[in-house]
Design a protein around this motif. Structure first.
Motif, mmCIF file in Angstrom:
data_model
loop_
_atom_site.group_PDB
_atom_site.id
_atom_site.type_symbol
_atom_site.label_atom_id
_atom_site.label_comp_id
_atom_site.label_asym_id
_atom_site.label_seq_id
_atom_site.Cartn_x
_atom_site.Cartn_y
_atom_site.Cartn_z
ATOM 1 N N THR A 127 0.668 -1.205 -0.054
ATOM 2 C CA THR A 127 0.018 0.014 0.094
ATOM 3 C C THR A 127 0.819 1.305 0.057
ATOM 4 O O THR A 127 0.187 2.337 -0.113
ATOM 5 C CB THR A 127 -0.929 -0.162 1.183
ATOM 6 O OG1 THR A 127 -0.105 -0.194 2.238
ATOM 7 C CG2 THR A 127 -2.079 -1.002 1.283
ATOM 8 N N ASN A 128 2.093 1.145 0.232
ATOM 9 C CA ASN A 128 3.054 2.403 0.305
ATOM 10 C C ASN A 128 3.516 2.724 -1.266
ATOM 11 O O ASN A 128 4.690 3.207 -1.182
ATOM 12 C CB ASN A 128 4.116 2.316 1.340
ATOM 13 C CG ASN A 128 4.660 3.691 1.871
ATOM 14 O OD1 ASN A 128 4.025 4.556 1.601
ATOM 15 N ND2 ASN A 128 5.754 3.684 2.123
ATOM 16 N N ALA A 129 2.757 2.310 -2.199
ATOM 17 C CA ALA A 129 3.474 2.572 -3.456
ATOM 18 C C ALA A 129 3.649 3.917 -3.632
ATOM 19 O O ALA A 129 2.426 4.569 -3.232
ATOM 20 C CB ALA A 129 2.709 1.826 -4.401
ATOM 21 N N PRO A 130 4.181 4.560 -4.287
ATOM 22 C CA PRO A 130 4.449 6.000 -4.823
ATOM 23 C C PRO A 130 3.011 6.381 -5.402
ATOM 24 O O PRO A 130 2.336 5.989 -6.039
ATOM 25 C CB PRO A 130 5.445 6.436 -5.682
ATOM 26 C CG PRO A 130 6.388 5.161 -5.239
ATOM 27 C CD PRO A 130 5.519 4.018 -4.967
ATOM 28 N N PHE A 182 5.416 13.062 -6.749
ATOM 29 C CA PHE A 182 5.127 11.766 -6.299
ATOM 30 C C PHE A 182 5.387 11.802 -4.770
ATOM 31 O O PHE A 182 6.389 12.163 -4.498
ATOM 32 C CB PHE A 182 6.028 10.754 -6.999
ATOM 33 C CG PHE A 182 5.561 10.707 -8.469
ATOM 34 C CD1 PHE A 182 4.549 9.595 -8.567
ATOM 35 C CD2 PHE A 182 5.857 11.250 -9.476
ATOM 36 C CE1 PHE A 182 3.955 9.424 -10.016
ATOM 37 C CE2 PHE A 182 5.361 11.111 -10.918
ATOM 38 C CZ PHE A 182 4.468 9.991 -11.068
ATOM 39 N N THR A 183 4.879 10.924 -3.989
ATOM 40 C CA THR A 183 4.985 10.901 -2.574
ATOM 41 C C THR A 183 4.768 9.329 -2.099
ATOM 42 O O THR A 183 4.160 8.839 -2.658
ATOM 43 C CB THR A 183 4.218 11.788 -1.901
ATOM 44 O OG1 THR A 183 4.685 11.757 -0.391
ATOM 45 C CG2 THR A 183 2.789 11.667 -1.954
ATOM 46 N N TRP A 184 5.107 9.160 -1.043
ATOM 47 C CA TRP A 184 5.006 7.806 -0.221
ATOM 48 C C TRP A 184 5.222 8.294 1.113
ATOM 49 O O TRP A 184 5.725 9.059 1.586
ATOM 50 C CB TRP A 184 5.649 6.666 -0.807
ATOM 51 C CG TRP A 184 7.038 6.975 -0.689
ATOM 52 C CD1 TRP A 184 8.009 6.637 0.170
ATOM 53 C CD2 TRP A 184 7.893 7.518 -1.714
ATOM 54 N NE1 TRP A 184 9.360 7.242 -0.142
ATOM 55 C CE2 TRP A 184 9.143 7.702 -1.314
ATOM 56 C CE3 TRP A 184 7.768 8.088 -2.868
ATOM 57 C CZ2 TRP A 184 10.267 8.239 -1.994
ATOM 58 C CZ3 TRP A 184 8.654 8.411 -3.692
ATOM 59 C CH2 TRP A 184 9.878 8.563 -3.288
ATOM 60 N N GLY A 185 4.620 7.183 2.237
ATOM 61 C CA GLY A 185 5.051 7.384 3.526
ATOM 62 C C GLY A 185 6.223 7.187 3.713
ATOM 63 O O GLY A 185 7.018 6.238 3.278
ATOM 64 N N GLY A 194 -0.158 6.276 15.360
ATOM 65 C CA GLY A 194 -1.622 6.190 15.859
ATOM 66 C C GLY A 194 -2.153 5.057 15.682
ATOM 67 O O GLY A 194 -3.509 5.043 15.849
ATOM 68 N N SER A 195 -1.560 3.776 14.950
ATOM 69 C CA SER A 195 -2.337 2.741 14.642
ATOM 70 C C SER A 195 -3.210 3.055 13.715
ATOM 71 O O SER A 195 -4.429 2.043 13.603
ATOM 72 C CB SER A 195 -2.635 1.672 15.931
ATOM 73 O OG SER A 195 -1.537 1.365 16.758
ATOM 74 N N ALA A 196 -3.285 4.053 12.957
ATOM 75 C CA ALA A 196 -4.339 4.419 11.977
ATOM 76 C C ALA A 196 -4.434 3.241 10.834
ATOM 77 O O ALA A 196 -5.484 2.843 10.267
ATOM 78 C CB ALA A 196 -3.931 5.531 11.400
ATOM 79 N N HIS A 197 -3.216 2.837 10.472
ATOM 80 C CA HIS A 197 -3.108 1.628 9.370
ATOM 81 C C HIS A 197 -2.373 0.737 9.757
ATOM 82 O O HIS A 197 -1.265 0.848 10.352
ATOM 83 C CB HIS A 197 -2.588 2.322 7.975
ATOM 84 C CG HIS A 197 -3.773 3.333 7.484
ATOM 85 N ND1 HIS A 197 -4.951 3.215 6.747
ATOM 86 C CD2 HIS A 197 -3.794 4.993 7.618
ATOM 87 C CE1 HIS A 197 -5.537 4.167 6.394
ATOM 88 N NE2 HIS A 197 -4.681 5.274 6.984
ATOM 89 N N ALA A 198 -2.413 -0.710 9.457
ATOM 90 C CA ALA A 198 -1.633 -1.836 9.618
ATOM 91 C C ALA A 198 -0.320 -1.582 8.744
ATOM 92 O O ALA A 198 0.621 -2.357 9.296
ATOM 93 C CB ALA A 198 -2.269 -3.009 9.577
ATOM 94 N N THR A 199 -0.372 -1.093 7.671
ATOM 95 C CA THR A 199 0.856 -1.209 6.754
ATOM 96 C C THR A 199 1.049 0.480 6.482
ATOM 97 O O THR A 199 0.208 1.134 6.514
ATOM 98 C CB THR A 199 0.695 -2.064 5.535
ATOM 99 O OG1 THR A 199 -0.522 -1.470 4.732
ATOM 100 C CG2 THR A 199 0.401 -3.412 5.852
ATOM 101 N N PRO A 222 -9.808 14.058 9.172
ATOM 102 C CA PRO A 222 -10.167 13.993 10.599
ATOM 103 C C PRO A 222 -9.183 13.316 11.492
ATOM 104 O O PRO A 222 -9.338 13.311 12.873
ATOM 105 C CB PRO A 222 -11.433 12.604 10.348
ATOM 106 C CG PRO A 222 -10.739 11.907 9.171
ATOM 107 C CD PRO A 222 -10.225 12.858 8.371
ATOM 108 N N VAL A 223 -8.007 13.002 10.872
ATOM 109 C CA VAL A 223 -6.827 12.589 11.800
ATOM 110 C C VAL A 223 -5.540 13.484 11.479
ATOM 111 O O VAL A 223 -5.675 14.164 10.452
ATOM 112 C CB VAL A 223 -6.516 11.144 11.770
ATOM 113 C CG1 VAL A 223 -7.686 10.246 12.374
ATOM 114 C CG2 VAL A 223 -6.266 10.721 10.215
ATOM 115 N N GLY A 224 -4.459 13.147 12.015
ATOM 116 C CA GLY A 224 -3.345 13.700 11.591
ATOM 117 C C GLY A 224 -2.776 13.662 10.373
ATOM 118 O O GLY A 224 -3.191 12.764 9.663
ATOM 119 N N GLY A 225 -1.793 14.419 9.842
ATOM 120 C CA GLY A 225 -1.401 14.354 8.291
ATOM 121 C C GLY A 225 -0.260 13.284 8.271
ATOM 122 O O GLY A 225 -0.011 12.863 7.250
ATOM 123 N N CYS A 226 -0.060 12.402 9.351
ATOM 124 C CA CYS A 226 0.938 11.335 9.260
ATOM 125 C C CYS A 226 0.121 9.993 9.475
ATOM 126 O O CYS A 226 0.665 9.048 9.257
ATOM 127 C CB CYS A 226 1.960 11.347 10.276
ATOM 128 S SG CYS A 226 3.346 12.450 9.846
#
Length: 163
Positions: free
Chosen positions: A36-39, A59-62, A80-85, A142-146
């Motif tokens: 899921t972290n593809a650019p 282009f960006t990614w986490g 914040g455990s927002a996503h598992a990956t 609704p949540v932080g930018g990260c």
């Protein structure tokens, strides 16, 4: 009647055989989709109190983000455990935009939120009377930018907003 039963048995056997032979291909496709972290290519806009400060497709990614005030921390959607990956995020997009286009930004790290607060972009500080709001496709996150996941084609905006 016997011919009908034989046809049904043959069709059922063929369908089952087809399902079993395509199952590995379907499983392979699902495995590929879990990255899921593809650019992604998004438009980043920074709107200051006196007008547009920046707008460009990037282009960006986490990834890990470093600010002068906040230090280095992950900014990949797992905050914040927002996503598992890992996933691309708005703040990671701002960071990539700044690095690739020669401007700076700064943010304070809040461990209790596991996220940055954007304080300054291109020398413009919110101060005590304003803050940098984050929206994606015109809707405030609704949540932080990260923590918020962005996708290909999204419009990511950081807007100087007075209280």
């Amino acid at each position: 009647m016997r011919t009908t039963l034989l046809r049904r048995a043959a069709v059922t056997t063929a369908a089952l055989g087809l399902a079993l032979t395509t199952a590995p291909a379907v499983a392979q496709a699902e495995t590929t989709a879990t990255f899921t972290n593809a650019p992604v290519r998004v438009t980043v806009t920074v709107q200051g109190p006196d007008g547009l400060l920046f707008q460009k497709k990037i282009f960006t990614w986490g990834h890990d983000v470093t600010t002068a005030t906040g230090g280095t921390h992950k900014c990949d959607g797992t905050n914040g455990s927002a996503h598992a990956t890992k996933v691309p995020t708005p703040t990671a997009a701002l960071d990539h935009a700044a690095k690739r286009n020669g401007f700076t930004w700064d943010g304070t790290w809040y461990a209790s939120f596991d996220d940055f607060s954007v304080d300054t972009v291109k020398g413009v500080n919110g101060g005590g009377s304003a803050y940098w709001s984050i929206s994606v496709n015109g809707t405030p996150t609704p949540v932080g930018g990260c923590q918020f996941e962005i996708e290909n084609g999204d419009q990511v905006a950081f807007t100087w907003t007075s209280f």
